[in-house]
Motif scaffolding. Structure first.
Motif, PDB file in Angstrom:
ATOM      1  N   VAL A  29       0.854  -1.190   0.000  1.00 10.36           N
ATOM      2  CA  VAL A  29       0.000   0.000   0.000  1.00 10.36           C
ATOM      3  C   VAL A  29       0.887   1.237   0.000  1.00 10.36           C
ATOM      4  O   VAL A  29       1.924   1.284   0.672  1.00 10.36           O
ATOM      5  CB  VAL A  29      -0.961   0.032   1.210  1.00 10.36           C
ATOM      6  CG1 VAL A  29      -1.903  -1.162   1.177  1.00 10.36           C
ATOM      7  CG2 VAL A  29      -0.215   0.082   2.530  1.00 10.36           C
ATOM      8  N   GLY A  30       0.483   2.223  -0.770  1.00 12.73           N
ATOM      9  CA  GLY A  30       1.143   3.518  -0.786  1.00 12.73           C
ATOM     10  C   GLY A  30       0.136   4.586  -0.455  1.00 12.73           C
ATOM     11  O   GLY A  30      -0.733   4.888  -1.276  1.00 12.73           O
ATOM     12  N   ARG A  35       2.879   3.334   5.270  1.00 12.42           N
ATOM     13  CA  ARG A  35       2.131   2.358   6.060  1.00 12.42           C
ATOM     14  C   ARG A  35       2.222   2.631   7.559  1.00 12.42           C
ATOM     15  O   ARG A  35       1.210   2.625   8.272  1.00 12.42           O
ATOM     16  CB  ARG A  35       2.636   0.947   5.756  1.00 12.42           C
ATOM     17  CG  ARG A  35       1.788  -0.130   6.424  1.00 12.42           C
ATOM     18  CD  ARG A  35       2.490  -1.482   6.490  1.00 12.42           C
ATOM     19  NE  ARG A  35       2.684  -2.102   5.191  1.00 12.42           N
ATOM     20  CZ  ARG A  35       3.013  -3.383   5.034  1.00 12.42           C
ATOM     21  NH1 ARG A  35       3.180  -4.151   6.106  1.00 12.42           N
ATOM     22  NH2 ARG A  35       3.198  -3.899   3.833  1.00 12.42           N
ATOM     23  N   ALA A  76       3.879   2.451  -2.791  1.00 11.96           N
ATOM     24  CA  ALA A  76       3.259   1.129  -2.874  1.00 11.96           C
ATOM     25  C   ALA A  76       4.241   0.095  -3.409  1.00 11.96           C
ATOM     26  O   ALA A  76       4.321  -1.034  -2.898  1.00 11.96           O
ATOM     27  CB  ALA A  76       2.014   1.195  -3.750  1.00 11.96           C
ATOM     28  N   ASP A  95       6.695  -0.652  -0.687  1.00 12.54           N
ATOM     29  CA  ASP A  95       6.066  -1.377   0.402  1.00 12.54           C
ATOM     30  C   ASP A  95       5.918  -2.863   0.062  1.00 12.54           C
ATOM     31  O   ASP A  95       6.065  -3.731   0.930  1.00 12.54           O
ATOM     32  CB  ASP A  95       4.691  -0.774   0.704  1.00 12.54           C
ATOM     33  CG  ASP A  95       4.072  -1.339   1.962  1.00 12.54           C
ATOM     34  OD1 ASP A  95       4.727  -1.314   3.016  1.00 12.54           O
ATOM     35  OD2 ASP A  95       2.912  -1.817   1.894  1.00 12.54           O
ATOM     36  N   LEU A 116      -2.232   0.661  -4.581  1.00 11.74           N
ATOM     37  CA  LEU A 116      -2.141  -0.708  -4.099  1.00 11.74           C
ATOM     38  C   LEU A 116      -1.324  -1.534  -5.074  1.00 11.74           C
ATOM     39  O   LEU A 116      -1.439  -1.343  -6.291  1.00 11.74           O
ATOM     40  CB  LEU A 116      -3.530  -1.340  -3.988  1.00 11.74           C
ATOM     41  CG  LEU A 116      -4.619  -0.562  -3.266  1.00 11.74           C
ATOM     42  CD1 LEU A 116      -5.986  -1.151  -3.599  1.00 11.74           C
ATOM     43  CD2 LEU A 116      -4.375  -0.583  -1.764  1.00 11.74           C
ATOM     44  N   ALA A 151      -6.988   0.092   1.138  1.00 12.70           N
ATOM     45  CA  ALA A 151      -5.711   0.090   1.858  1.00 12.70           C
ATOM     46  C   ALA A 151      -5.925   0.026   3.365  1.00 12.70           C
ATOM     47  O   ALA A 151      -5.244  -0.736   4.070  1.00 12.70           O
ATOM     48  CB  ALA A 151      -4.893   1.326   1.483  1.00 12.70           C
TER      49      ALA A 151
END
Length: 407
Positions: free
Chosen positions: A15-16, A25, A85, A88, A251, A353
């Motif tokens: 997730v961004g 996050r 994202a 992550d 995402l 998210a």
């Protein structure tokens, strides 16, 4: 709209998020646990309030100054969030074959030109004003302004900056665009047309042109004297309406098989996404449309945990209540708008998210306001809702990934 029901499991692996609650996050997890309202600015766009975005070190995700300069703010925000994202998910090695699906609006208006037009035409009779308007627009509008406003430039900039060069699509249409972007991305992966996708959107709240537009549509909260500028989404009876929030939400979606091969852990599984559009005219309302969408999902029986896309606008909020009450089961709401503000195209990806983070941690965000009740029981499934300010209803079913299924 058709639904997505997965023949092949689809995981959210990254997730961004960029919002008034922070960047990334960890910042959003901390904000969700704290249960505090995000930063509010009720002065810059008074009498309306916004949730402003944080200051970003753009060089961290957009290293070339030339790339930064040629983007409008919403494009910089989206490109930055897309990079978050990818990082992550640890998915930089997948970008050459990754699908890119973006929900985007248009660019910013030239407010200085708009103001000069209004000042010049205000005292003229209609016929003379029309002639003068054409003259001013012909000399004042720049072709480069229109080029900078193209909605698909966000996808183009993400491709240039981050090297995402798979199939690319851009959807327009506010919240509905964000929901359909997630639906199509997940459906393509579930059908075997790719192994990974980057999907999301970006919205900059700090724009007078949008404030004027949304106010004209009766969508914004305007608190009267003596009433606080901010109130929880479900407690805005005295002054209903949305509070816009700057939001970049992307995402990384992957097939479970692909994620396991590269040793990537999933945050949550997307079990289904269903989208509808109601007329909202009394014969086909939002509650009925959402019920049709829900019938195409497969949530387990029992109490519902809901990450709500409710905006605070009275009609859609009431419609969501009617829909949930019609399901005949207990439910606990958590409004994404309380944590992120109203982010138009980015709203649904942002809600997805938040749901993925909640499932990964095994706990719903802390309750905010009287409309958010406690949730009893293990958190294994979340219903994500989207009731758009103007038109569009969407639902998604996210499920926790058992430890034994993780790599």
């Amino acid at each position: 709209m058709v639904e997505m029901t997965n023949p092949s499991p689809i995981w959210v692996t990254g997730v961004g998020l960029v919002s008034a609650a922070g960047e990334g996050r960890d910042a959003h997890r901390a904000a969700l646990l704290a249960g505090a309202a995000p930063t509010l600015d009720d002065a810059a766009y008074a009498p309306f309030a916004i949730h402003p975005g944080p200051a970003l070190e753009l060089d961290r995700q957009i290293p070339k100054k030339g790339d930064q300069r040629q983007m409008e703010p919403w494009q910089r925000l989206g490109t930055y969030a897309a990079g978050l994202a990818l990082d992550d998910a640890g998915a930089r090695g997948l970008v050459a074959e990754m699908d890119l699906i973006v929900a985007a609006g248009g660019g910013e208006r030239d407010m200085a030109l708009d103001e000069s037009v209004v000042a010049a035409l205000g005292h003229l009779p209609p016929a003379e004003a029309a002639t003068k308007l054409n003259e001013m627009l012909a000399g004042g509008l720049r072709p480069t302004l229109f080029l900078a406003q193209l909605s698909n430039l966000l996808a183009g900039n993400i491709s240039i900056v981050h090297g995402v060069t798979g199939a690319s699509r851009t959807f327009m249409g506010e919240e509905q665009a964000g929901a359909d972007a997630v639906r199509v991305a997940a459906a393509r992966l579930a059908e075997g047309r790719g192994q990974a996708a980057l999907v999301g959107g970006a919205f900059v709240a700090a724009r007078w042109d949008l404030m004027i537009l949304y106010h004209a549509g009766g969508l914004l909260r305007r608190a009267p004297a003596g009433v606080a500028a901010w109130a929880p989404v479900f407690d805005r009876g005295a002054a209903p309406g949305a509070i816009p929030g700057t939001l970049g939400a992307f995402l990384v979606l992957e097939t479970a098989e692909a994620a396991r091969v590269r040793g990537a852990r999933g945050l949550a599984r997307i079990r289904g996404v269903a989208c509808e559009q109601a007329r909202r005219d009394g014969t086909d309302g939002s509650a009925q449309a959402a019920a049709r969408a829900f019938a195409r999902l497969d949530l387990p029986a029992g109490p519902l945990a809901v990450i709500s896309g409710a905006t605070g606008i009275a009609g859609p909020v009431q419609a969501e209540r009617e829909f949930l009450a019609g399901l005949g089961r207990p439910f606990a709401l958590r409004a994404a708008g309380n944590r992120l503000g109203w982010g138009a195209e980015a709203t649904f990806p942002g809600s997805i998210a938040l749901a993925a983070l909640a499932l990964a941690d095994g706990a719903l965000p802390a309750a905010m306001g009287d409309g958010e009740a406690a949730f009893d029981g293990p958190l294994t499934d979340i219903l994500v809702t989207g009731f758009a300010g103007w038109r569009g209803e969407a639902l998604a079913h996210l499920q926790a990934i058992p430890a034994e299924d993780q790599p």
